[in-house]
Design a protein around this motif. Structure first.
Motif, mmCIF file in Angstrom:
data_model
loop_
_atom_site.group_PDB
_atom_site.id
_atom_site.type_symbol
_atom_site.label_atom_id
_atom_site.label_comp_id
_atom_site.label_asym_id
_atom_site.label_seq_id
_atom_site.Cartn_x
_atom_site.Cartn_y
_atom_site.Cartn_z
ATOM 1 N N GLY A 24 25.361 9.591 -13.222
ATOM 2 C CA GLY A 24 24.418 9.935 -14.265
ATOM 3 C C GLY A 24 23.189 10.614 -13.722
ATOM 4 O O GLY A 24 22.644 10.221 -12.690
ATOM 5 N N ARG A 25 22.755 11.663 -14.408
ATOM 6 C CA ARG A 25 21.500 12.321 -14.092
ATOM 7 C C ARG A 25 20.411 11.772 -15.008
ATOM 8 O O ARG A 25 20.633 11.635 -16.214
ATOM 9 C CB ARG A 25 21.623 13.827 -14.323
ATOM 10 C CG ARG A 25 22.608 14.531 -13.398
ATOM 11 C CD ARG A 25 22.817 15.972 -13.836
ATOM 12 N NE ARG A 25 23.687 16.699 -12.917
ATOM 13 C CZ ARG A 25 24.308 17.832 -13.228
ATOM 14 N NH1 ARG A 25 24.164 18.347 -14.445
ATOM 15 N NH2 ARG A 25 25.071 18.442 -12.347
ATOM 16 N N ARG A 26 19.273 11.478 -14.444
ATOM 17 C CA ARG A 26 18.141 11.050 -15.258
ATOM 18 C C ARG A 26 17.840 12.137 -16.294
ATOM 19 O O ARG A 26 17.606 11.856 -17.465
ATOM 20 C CB ARG A 26 16.925 10.785 -14.359
ATOM 21 C CG ARG A 26 15.658 10.392 -15.094
ATOM 22 C CD ARG A 26 15.742 8.985 -15.652
ATOM 23 N NE ARG A 26 14.508 8.583 -16.313
ATOM 24 C CZ ARG A 26 13.543 7.869 -15.731
ATOM 25 N NH1 ARG A 26 13.663 7.526 -14.460
ATOM 26 N NH2 ARG A 26 12.477 7.520 -16.411
ATOM 27 N N THR A 55 29.781 8.812 -17.428
ATOM 28 C CA THR A 55 29.119 10.037 -17.005
ATOM 29 C C THR A 55 27.981 10.367 -17.963
ATOM 30 O O THR A 55 28.127 10.213 -19.171
ATOM 31 C CB THR A 55 30.119 11.214 -16.962
ATOM 32 O OG1 THR A 55 31.079 10.987 -15.937
ATOM 33 C CG2 THR A 55 29.417 12.527 -16.675
ATOM 34 N N ALA A 56 26.864 10.858 -17.417
ATOM 35 C CA ALA A 56 25.729 11.247 -18.256
ATOM 36 C C ALA A 56 25.034 12.475 -17.686
ATOM 37 O O ALA A 56 24.779 12.543 -16.484
ATOM 38 C CB ALA A 56 24.730 10.108 -18.384
ATOM 39 N N TRP A 57 24.717 13.418 -18.549
ATOM 40 C CA TRP A 57 23.849 14.529 -18.191
ATOM 41 C C TRP A 57 22.376 14.103 -18.284
ATOM 42 O O TRP A 57 21.526 14.708 -17.656
ATOM 43 C CB TRP A 57 24.053 15.688 -19.162
ATOM 44 C CG TRP A 57 25.062 16.702 -18.757
ATOM 45 C CD1 TRP A 57 25.587 16.934 -17.523
ATOM 46 C CD2 TRP A 57 25.663 17.675 -19.635
ATOM 47 N NE1 TRP A 57 26.482 17.985 -17.574
ATOM 48 C CE2 TRP A 57 26.542 18.459 -18.846
ATOM 49 C CE3 TRP A 57 25.543 17.962 -20.992
ATOM 50 C CZ2 TRP A 57 27.288 19.509 -19.381
ATOM 51 C CZ3 TRP A 57 26.283 19.011 -21.536
ATOM 52 C CH2 TRP A 57 27.152 19.771 -20.736
ATOM 53 N N ASP A 116 17.844 5.069 -13.981
ATOM 54 C CA ASP A 116 17.838 5.733 -12.676
ATOM 55 C C ASP A 116 19.233 6.011 -12.153
ATOM 56 O O ASP A 116 19.451 6.961 -11.402
ATOM 57 C CB ASP A 116 17.049 4.909 -11.654
ATOM 58 C CG ASP A 116 17.627 3.512 -11.448
ATOM 59 O OD1 ASP A 116 18.380 3.042 -12.327
ATOM 60 O OD2 ASP A 116 17.307 2.883 -10.418
ATOM 61 N N THR A 117 20.217 5.202 -12.539
ATOM 62 C CA THR A 117 21.576 5.377 -12.032
ATOM 63 C C THR A 117 22.577 4.682 -12.944
ATOM 64 O O THR A 117 22.225 3.721 -13.638
ATOM 65 C CB THR A 117 21.707 4.806 -10.602
ATOM 66 O OG1 THR A 117 23.067 4.924 -10.161
ATOM 67 C CG2 THR A 117 21.306 3.341 -10.558
ATOM 68 N N LEU A 118 23.795 5.167 -12.939
ATOM 69 C CA LEU A 118 24.901 4.475 -13.609
ATOM 70 C C LEU A 118 25.691 3.647 -12.611
ATOM 71 O O LEU A 118 26.764 3.144 -12.910
ATOM 72 C CB LEU A 118 25.822 5.477 -14.314
ATOM 73 C CG LEU A 118 25.284 6.069 -15.617
ATOM 74 C CD1 LEU A 118 26.246 7.109 -16.173
ATOM 75 C CD2 LEU A 118 25.037 4.985 -16.659
ATOM 76 N N GLY A 119 25.151 3.501 -11.409
ATOM 77 C CA GLY A 119 25.789 2.650 -10.417
ATOM 78 C C GLY A 119 26.659 3.419 -9.446
ATOM 79 O O GLY A 119 26.949 4.599 -9.615
ATOM 80 N N ALA A 120 27.083 2.717 -8.420
ATOM 81 C CA ALA A 120 27.917 3.297 -7.375
ATOM 82 C C ALA A 120 29.369 3.386 -7.838
ATOM 83 O O ALA A 120 29.771 2.770 -8.818
ATOM 84 C CB ALA A 120 27.830 2.443 -6.112
ATOM 85 N N THR A 121 30.150 4.180 -7.097
ATOM 86 C CA THR A 121 31.598 4.136 -7.261
ATOM 87 C C THR A 121 32.116 2.930 -6.494
ATOM 88 O O THR A 121 31.710 2.687 -5.351
ATOM 89 C CB THR A 121 32.243 5.425 -6.733
ATOM 90 O OG1 THR A 121 31.976 6.476 -7.648
ATOM 91 C CG2 THR A 121 33.754 5.279 -6.579
ATOM 92 N N MET A 122 33.005 2.158 -7.134
ATOM 93 C CA MET A 122 33.526 0.939 -6.514
ATOM 94 C C MET A 122 35.041 0.876 -6.620
ATOM 95 O O MET A 122 35.604 1.222 -7.655
ATOM 96 C CB MET A 122 32.930 -0.298 -7.184
ATOM 97 C CG MET A 122 31.450 -0.482 -6.966
ATOM 98 S SD MET A 122 30.850 -2.011 -7.728
ATOM 99 C CE MET A 122 30.886 -1.558 -9.455
ATOM 100 N N PHE A 123 35.668 0.446 -5.544
ATOM 101 C CA PHE A 123 37.096 0.146 -5.527
ATOM 102 C C PHE A 123 37.224 -1.340 -5.210
ATOM 103 O O PHE A 123 36.770 -1.784 -4.151
ATOM 104 C CB PHE A 123 37.818 0.949 -4.446
ATOM 105 C CG PHE A 123 37.831 2.434 -4.655
ATOM 106 C CD1 PHE A 123 38.920 3.059 -5.251
ATOM 107 C CD2 PHE A 123 36.761 3.221 -4.239
ATOM 108 C CE1 PHE A 123 38.940 4.438 -5.432
ATOM 109 C CE2 PHE A 123 36.773 4.592 -4.421
ATOM 110 C CZ PHE A 123 37.861 5.207 -5.022
ATOM 111 N N LEU A 124 37.828 -2.121 -6.106
ATOM 112 C CA LEU A 124 38.069 -3.540 -5.858
ATOM 113 C C LEU A 124 39.530 -3.727 -5.481
ATOM 114 O O LEU A 124 40.429 -3.346 -6.222
ATOM 115 C CB LEU A 124 37.743 -4.381 -7.093
ATOM 116 C CG LEU A 124 36.301 -4.340 -7.610
ATOM 117 C CD1 LEU A 124 36.123 -5.371 -8.726
ATOM 118 C CD2 LEU A 124 35.297 -4.581 -6.493
ATOM 119 N N GLY A 125 39.752 -4.312 -4.305
ATOM 120 C CA GLY A 125 41.103 -4.578 -3.844
ATOM 121 C C GLY A 125 41.305 -6.043 -3.544
ATOM 122 O O GLY A 125 40.344 -6.820 -3.490
#
Length: 361
Positions: free
Chosen positions: A156-158, A243-245, A250-259
């Motif tokens: 996401g962009r502020r 996703t955000a324009w 400040d953020t939509l968070g990190a990319t995460m992979f849970l295994g």
């Protein structure tokens, strides 16, 4: 001296200039022609980029009559389908800017024509050429995480809304999802080996783009500036995508992979109101796992590099054309990316979960 690779450019906007800049750096590449639907624009582009001997056209079909090895398609999104089909049918390899198309049906037909003609359909996801993307893929493919069952990605962009052709549905087809969301999807799906999507439940909105307080073209803005979706895949895997324009956050968070054996968190590089999305470089990679029964977080050292990812994208395409290799980023793979974008827009409109059906090609 090797064989000169003859290239045509369809569309003469800003992204076409990036293609030309990097084609000009490669030995034995000649830009033969440029086409743009607006009369005179191709000639202006040729003059601006100092392309001596290059011919301008206002009809891409006339360009395709030339002796060309490949074409870069840099048109607005809605023209990707027709120009790609025409180029492949004319026997030219295609370097197509993202997103692949507007609808899944268009993408399916584009891949079918590529297979029928034997010409490559390569889709431009240049963030893949960041060496650190390879680390992410390697960790997952080597089984470091065990079975991956949940992924969260997006960005996401502020405040980072484009204008012009990007915000009008009749030209762009979609908004933030197609513009920057497709990059987030490619980050996650490429690392996972592009699993097959089954269903999507999505929501989209455009509260910022349609508000004159936030966008100077609010009256013409009719695409989404925000979207969120839950996507189910074969193999008991689920993806949370957002996703955000523009947003008040400040953020939509990190990319995460849970295994089942470990988790991985990845952040994008960059700062400022236009950062926070996956159209750039990797900022950090962290692995969460247990050692001797203790919760452990390991920072994965990033590869420090000066790789120009856009340049690598163009070089890879030219090498594939020159050497007769398969498409570096093949259309049949990105078809699944497009299927998700298509499903998101259908689900948002229907306000319910929808199925994704991709035929065997």
């Amino acid at each position: 001296m090797g064989k000169t690779i003859r290239i045509g450019i369809i569309g003469s906007g800003g992204i076409a200039g990036e293609h030309v800049k990097h084609y000009k750096k490669i030995e034995d590449v000649e830009i033969v022609g440029v086409a743009d639907i607006m009369p005179g624009r191709a000639e202006q582009f040729i003059e601006r980029w100092g392309l001596e001997g290059t011919v301008g056209f206002d009809d891409h079909r006339k360009l395709l009559e030339l002796d060309l090895d490949g074409v870069s398609i840099c048109t607005p999104n809605v023209a990707h389908y027709t120009t790609t089909k025409d180029a492949l049918s004319a026997g030219k390899h295609v370097m197509l800017e993202k997103p692949m198309s507007v609808t899944l049906d268009e993408a399916i037909e584009m891949v079918q024509v590529s297979k029928q003609t034997g010409k490559m359909l390569n889709v431009g996801f240049q963030p893949r050429y960041d060496p650190n993307m390879g680390i992410i893929q390697q960790l997952i493919q080597n089984g470091e995480l065990g079975k991956v069952y949940y992924v969260e990605t997006g960005g996401g962009r502020r405040r980072g809304m484009p204008g012009g052709t990007f915000v009008r549905q009749e030209i762009a087809g979609a908004g933030a999802m197609a513009d920057i969301g497709c990059y987030s999807l490619d980050l996650a799906l490429n690392a996972l080996g592009y699993p097959k999507p089954l269903t999507v439940s999505a929501y989209t909105s455009n509260y910022f783009g349609t508000n004159p307080k936030y966008h100077k073209e609010a009256s013409a803005f009719d695409v989404e500036d925000f979207g969120v979706a839950i996507i189910r895949f074969e193999g008991d895997l689920v993806l949370n995508f957002k996703t955000a324009w523009a947003m008040h956050m400040d953020t939509l968070g990190a990319t995460m992979f849970l295994g089942t054996d470990a988790g991985m968190k990845i952040t994008p590089a960059g700062t400022g109101p236009w950062s926070g999305v996956w159209d750039g470089r990797v900022g950090s990679i962290s692995l969460f796992h247990d050692i001797q029964g203790h919760h452990t977080e390991s920072g994965i050292p990033l590869i420090q590099h000066q790789v120009n990812v856009f340049e690598e994208k163009i070089k890879d395409f030219v090498d594939a054309v020159r050497e007769g290799k398969p498409a570096p980023i093949p259309g049949e793979q990105i078809l699944r990316n497009q299927a998700i974008l298509d499903g998101i827009l259908r689900s948002s409109l229907a306000k319910k979960e929808v199925e994704i059906e991709i035929p065997e090609l």
